[in-house]
Design an enzyme around this catalytic site. Structure first.
Site, PDB file in Angstrom:
ATOM      1  N   ASP A   1       0.843  -1.197   0.000  1.00 32.57           N
ATOM      2  CA  ASP A   1       0.000   0.000   0.000  1.00 32.57           C
ATOM      3  C   ASP A   1       0.877   1.246   0.000  1.00 32.57           C
ATOM      4  O   ASP A   1       1.195   1.783   1.042  1.00 32.57           O
ATOM      5  CB  ASP A   1      -0.916  -0.025   1.223  1.00 32.57           C
ATOM      6  CG  ASP A   1      -1.929   1.101   1.238  1.00 32.57           C
ATOM      7  OD1 ASP A   1      -2.137   1.733   0.188  1.00 32.57           O
ATOM      8  OD2 ASP A   1      -2.500   1.367   2.309  1.00 32.57           O
TER       9      ASP A   1
ATOM     10  N   GLU B   1      -3.319  10.221  -0.610  1.00 32.49           N
ATOM     11  CA  GLU B   1      -4.461   9.299  -0.522  1.00 32.49           C
ATOM     12  C   GLU B   1      -4.735   8.890   0.912  1.00 32.49           C
ATOM     13  O   GLU B   1      -5.884   8.678   1.300  1.00 32.49           O
ATOM     14  CB  GLU B   1      -4.192   8.060  -1.381  1.00 32.49           C
ATOM     15  CG  GLU B   1      -5.410   7.162  -1.595  1.00 32.49           C
ATOM     16  CD  GLU B   1      -5.622   6.139  -0.474  1.00 32.49           C
ATOM     17  OE1 GLU B   1      -6.717   5.562  -0.385  1.00 32.49           O
ATOM     18  OE2 GLU B   1      -4.673   5.929   0.322  1.00 32.49           O
ATOM     19  N   GLU B   2      -3.668   8.767   1.707  1.00 35.56           N
ATOM     20  CA  GLU B   2      -3.830   8.321   3.089  1.00 35.56           C
ATOM     21  C   GLU B   2      -4.318   9.433   4.014  1.00 35.56           C
ATOM     22  O   GLU B   2      -4.547   9.203   5.201  1.00 35.56           O
ATOM     23  CB  GLU B   2      -2.495   7.776   3.625  1.00 35.56           C
ATOM     24  CG  GLU B   2      -1.916   6.615   2.838  1.00 35.56           C
ATOM     25  CD  GLU B   2      -2.703   5.330   3.003  1.00 35.56           C
ATOM     26  OE1 GLU B   2      -3.746   5.347   3.692  1.00 35.56           O
ATOM     27  OE2 GLU B   2      -2.283   4.304   2.440  1.00 35.56           O
TER      28      GLU B   2
END
Length: 320
Positions: free
Chosen positions: A96, A130-131
């Site tokens: 990820d 994105e996180e």
């Protein structure tokens, strides 16, 4: 297997710390790497005065492509160094999202070498943040491009213990009966971080918690239920960072299995009528943890799967 191109590229990516809001170095690396491969590369700031840039790469002079493969460059903290044990790669970003990112680049390169794609067929979009709310994918909407397919607390009064209040509230939230979906399964609640107080023998003057809800159905109902619980605690303030409803993706690719998953993605933030595929090597069960990992055979296999997704989106037949 450790010397295969996708593993070597993943090693380089994972050796660059890129926690959310600190993606500058990996963005520069990817820009130079893709330029050396012959791509036209555009580092695109996510805001006029920002030094955080998405990286958009394509073949030829026309930035519009039929299919776009996209991943995010940022990771959750803390940075964990790259390590191989047997055929398992450990470290932050292994699955990820640097593993998928590396596989996408190698897949594109293999398709180029096999001469089954040409200028205008494919582009690569690697985003920041994105996180942490997805500002990179939101900014990508300002590129004015369309593709046929996308392959991706509390402030208590004196004498009250803020930590105790918060824990009680969180227990109620955890016990909420949240909507479910026949296709996507249950909505899930996660308490990601809790902090407050200064010592065990001092009343906590303040406390806060960071929580996430993976929505399977009816975002409006979920928000209403959460607000009703928090309203019972007058010393607690509810702040919503971001939210989006359940996400339905395209998944009917012959020979590939599909499944519903309960994790977040920034795919909904990229607007348009394109097909949307979400795929990557590794397991979400390993993402974000201290033992984040991806198996090298899975990483290598993912290159072939990304190639199949590209060709399927371009409606070209090939055996992989």
């Amino acid at each position: 297997m450790a010397n295969t191109p996708v593993v070597q590229l993943l090693r380089q990516l994972m050796e660059i710390p890129s926690v959310s809001e600190e993606e500058q170095k990996i963005g520069i690396f990817l820009s130079k790497y893709l330029e050396n491969l012959g791509y036209t590369v555009e580092p695109i700031p996510i805001a006029p005065d920002s030094d955080r840039c998405n990286v958009y790469a394509y073949l030829g002079a026309d930035r519009k492509a039929r299919t776009c493969m996209t991943s995010h460059m940022d990771t959750v903290p803390p940075h964990i160094d790259f390590k191989i044990e047997g055929d398992i790669i450990y470290g932050r970003g292994a699955c990820d999202d640097k593993g998928p990112l590396a596989a996408q680049i190698i897949a594109a390169e293999e398709l180029r070498a096999e001469r089954v794609i040409q200028d205008g067929d494919i582009s690569l979009l690697f985003v920041v943040g994105e996180e942490k709310g997805g500002p990179g994918m939101l900014a990508a909407n300002d590129m004015n491009l369309n593709w046929e397919a996308i392959i991706h607390s509390g402030y208590p009064e004196k004498g009250k213990n803020a930590a105790t209040t918060l824990v009680t509230l969180l227990d109620e939230l955890k016990s909420l009966d949240l909507p479910t979906s026949e296709l996507l399964g249950p909505t899930t609640f996660n308490l990601g971080k809790i902090q407050g107080g200064v010592a065990y023998n001092v009343l906590a003057a303040d406390a806060y918690a960071l929580c996430g809800i993976r929505v399977a159905a009816n975002l409006e109902e979920i928000e209403k239920k959460v607000a009703e619980i928090v309203k019972k605690y007058p010393d607690v303030t509810l702040k919503k960072s971001f939210g989006y409803p359940e996400t339905y993706l395209d998944y009917e690719i012959e020979g590939l299995d599909s499944m519903p998953v309960s994790f977040g993605t920034d795919i909904p933030r990229l607007k348009g009528n394109h097909k949307r595929y979400l795929y990557g090597p590794g397991s979400i069960l390993h993402a974000h943890g201290v033992n984040e990992q991806v198996a090298i055979p899975d990483l290598i296999e993912s290159v072939a799967v990304y190639k199949r997704l590209v060709l399927a989106s371009l409606e070209k037949n090939a055996q992989y």
